[in-house]
Enzyme design. Structure first.
Site, PDB file in Angstrom:
ATOM      1  N   LEU A  21       1.100  -1.134   0.001  1.00 47.20           N
ATOM      2  CA  LEU A  21       0.134  -0.269  -0.114  1.00 47.20           C
ATOM      3  C   LEU A  21       0.668   1.253  -0.091  1.00 47.20           C
ATOM      4  CD1 LEU A  21      -2.887  -0.982   2.451  1.00 47.20           C
ATOM      5  CD2 LEU A  21      -2.779  -1.219   0.023  1.00 47.20           C
ATOM      6  N   ASP A  67      15.634   1.721   9.359  1.00 45.38           N
ATOM      7  CA  ASP A  67      14.313   1.273   9.801  1.00 45.38           C
ATOM      8  C   ASP A  67      14.349   2.421  11.430  1.00 45.38           C
ATOM      9  OD1 ASP A  67      13.670  -0.712  11.869  1.00 45.38           O
ATOM     10  OD2 ASP A  67      15.253  -1.833  12.022  1.00 45.38           O
ATOM     11  N   ARG A  69      12.686   1.999  13.533  1.00 47.32           N
ATOM     12  CA  ARG A  69      13.209   2.158  15.346  1.00 47.32           C
ATOM     13  C   ARG A  69      14.282   3.168  15.807  1.00 47.32           C
ATOM     14  NH1 ARG A  69      12.146  -4.623  15.184  1.00 47.32           N
ATOM     15  NH2 ARG A  69      13.130  -4.232  12.867  1.00 47.32           N
ATOM     16  N   PHE A  99       2.330 -10.660  11.880  1.00 44.00           N
ATOM     17  CA  PHE A  99       2.361 -12.028  11.789  1.00 44.00           C
ATOM     18  C   PHE A  99       1.194 -12.736  12.851  1.00 44.00           C
ATOM     19  CE2 PHE A  99       5.802 -10.946  14.382  1.00 44.00           C
ATOM     20  CZ  PHE A  99       5.285 -11.704  15.707  1.00 44.00           C
ATOM     21  N   TYR A 149      -9.008  -2.889  13.659  1.00 41.85           N
ATOM     22  CA  TYR A 149      -8.843  -3.492  15.079  1.00 41.85           C
ATOM     23  C   TYR A 149      -8.150  -2.861  16.040  1.00 41.85           C
ATOM     24  CZ  TYR A 149      -4.434  -5.674  13.152  1.00 41.85           C
ATOM     25  OH  TYR A 149      -3.344  -5.786  12.634  1.00 41.85           O
ATOM     26  N   LYS A 164      -1.474  -1.333  16.961  1.00 39.15           N
ATOM     27  CA  LYS A 164      -2.250   0.532  16.158  1.00 39.15           C
ATOM     28  C   LYS A 164      -3.405   1.512  17.314  1.00 39.15           C
ATOM     29  CE  LYS A 164      -0.924  -1.009  11.516  1.00 39.15           C
ATOM     30  NZ  LYS A 164      -0.469  -0.128  11.110  1.00 39.15           N
TER      31      LYS A 164
END
Ligand code: HXC
Ligand code: NAP
Length: 283
Positions: A21, A67, A69, A99, A149, A164
């Protein structure tokens, strides 16, 4: 969806912009005239995508490996973007890790890995780019990619759900705090199922794919088309949405509401059964 040149003059950073996306949004933003900075860990992937988008749209795309992070990588990407284009106007926090697994099978490192990418990565970019905007009096726009979610929660992808949910809270919080003080907007998109290799290989692996049937859960009986999401993203990152702030827009064909509604299973009741029921009521 937007007119040609709708993003002329804008420079937009898209994390995870080399695939899926992120790549689709980048391509459409490029078509609309934006200059792009795409970043992810795999240099060969983002370099290839950058060339593809440049060839397809004629815009300029800078690929910076990093990255989300690692704060030094984030600072490096921003510095490279400013060095190349002079300014940055938009940020799309799209990079994610995910995952499926029963939660009790996860190690603490598995949690850290996903939350590190999804939540901390989004915080890192939002903070660095936000401080740059504030310092330079730029009324930038942030767009965060979450999922439905984020507010329902879900089993089996719990680290992602936690991450999220945090990103959604960050979006709404910054929309108010930085909107008020600096005119910086923050919005989010919550996509339903949009086939990408990254998500499908990890979340609907064979032979589970057929059994889980992601399409069967969607009232509109189909998955999303990448261009449909890119249209929404282009609107939210553009000045056309200048009065939209702190919003999360769901684009899922009605998926989450359909599965939340208590009486949705009544779709299995046939017309004959409804007729019988009416007769029993004397109608
Ligand atoms: C259980 C797992 C695991 C799995 C990794 N781990 N995969 N645990 N089940 N399938 C554990 C490892 O054992 C390790 O813990 C820890 O997680 C870190 O693993 P690494 O491989 O070192 O992590 P890293 O290299 O940082 O890779 C991150 C990743 C990977 C998230 C694990 O999948 C990745 O790079 N993903 C990026 C792209 C992606 O996920 N795209 C999909 C987004 S889709 P130990 O304890 O063993 O050290 C999405 C859609 C939502 O978000 C909604 C769809 C409808
Ligand atoms: P994808 O192609 O796997 O995209 C994830 C991207 O994030 C990859 O380009 C990956 O590139 C990058 N990334 C992962 N870890 C990173 C890190 N540590 N630093 C920098 N970049 C990193 O999956 P997608 O489906 O397009 O997902 C895009 C977004 O949509 C995600 O936020 C996802 O949660 C959201 N979403 C997708 C769906 C769907 O149905 N597809 C549904 C709801 C929400 P590298 O591996 O090169 O780093």
């Amino acid at each position: 969806m937007l007119r040609d040149g709708a993003l002329d003059g804008k420079v937009i950073i898209i994390t995870g912009g080399g695939t899926g996306l992120g790549k689709s949004m980048a391509t459409y933003f490029g078509q609309l005239g934006a200059k792009l900075v795409i970043t992810s860990r795999r240099e060969e992937v983002i370099s290839k995508t950058a060339k593809e988008i440049e060839d397809a749209t004629g815009t300029e795309v800078l690929a910076v490996p990093g990255d989300v992070r690692k704060i030094e990588d984030v600072q490096h990407t921003l510095a490279e973007a400013i060095a190349r284009f002079g300014h940055v106007d938009g940020l799309v926090n799209n990079a994610a890790g995910n995952f499926i697994s029963p939660t009790e099978r996860l190690s603490h490192r598995a949690f850290e890995s996903v939350i590190g990418i999804v939540l901390n990565g989004t915080i890192n970019y939002s903070l660095e780019v936000g401080k740059y905007w504030i310092e330079n009096k730029i009324k930038g726009t942030m767009l965060n990619i979450v999922t439905t979610y984020a507010w329902t929660g879900t089993g089996y992808t719990v680290p992602s759900a936690c991450g999220k949910a945090g990103v959604l809270a960050l979006t709404r919080s910054l929309a108010v705090e930085w909107g008020d003080k600096y005119g910086i907007r923050a919005n989010a998109i919550a996509p339903g199922p949009f086939p990408t290799k990254g998500a499908w290989d990890r979340l609907f692996p064979e032979p589970l794919r057929e059994k889980l049937d992601p399409i069967g859960r969607v009232p509109l009986h189909r998955v999303g088309d990448h261009q449909e999401l890119a249209n929404l993203a282009a609107y939210l990152i553009s000045d056309y949405s200048a009065y939209v702030n702190g919003e999360v827009i769901t684009i899922d064909g009605g998926e989450w509401l359909g599965n939340a509604g208590q009486f949705t299973p009544f779709k299995h009741v046939t017309e004959e059964m409804w007729d019988l029921w009416a007769k029993m009521r004397g109608k």
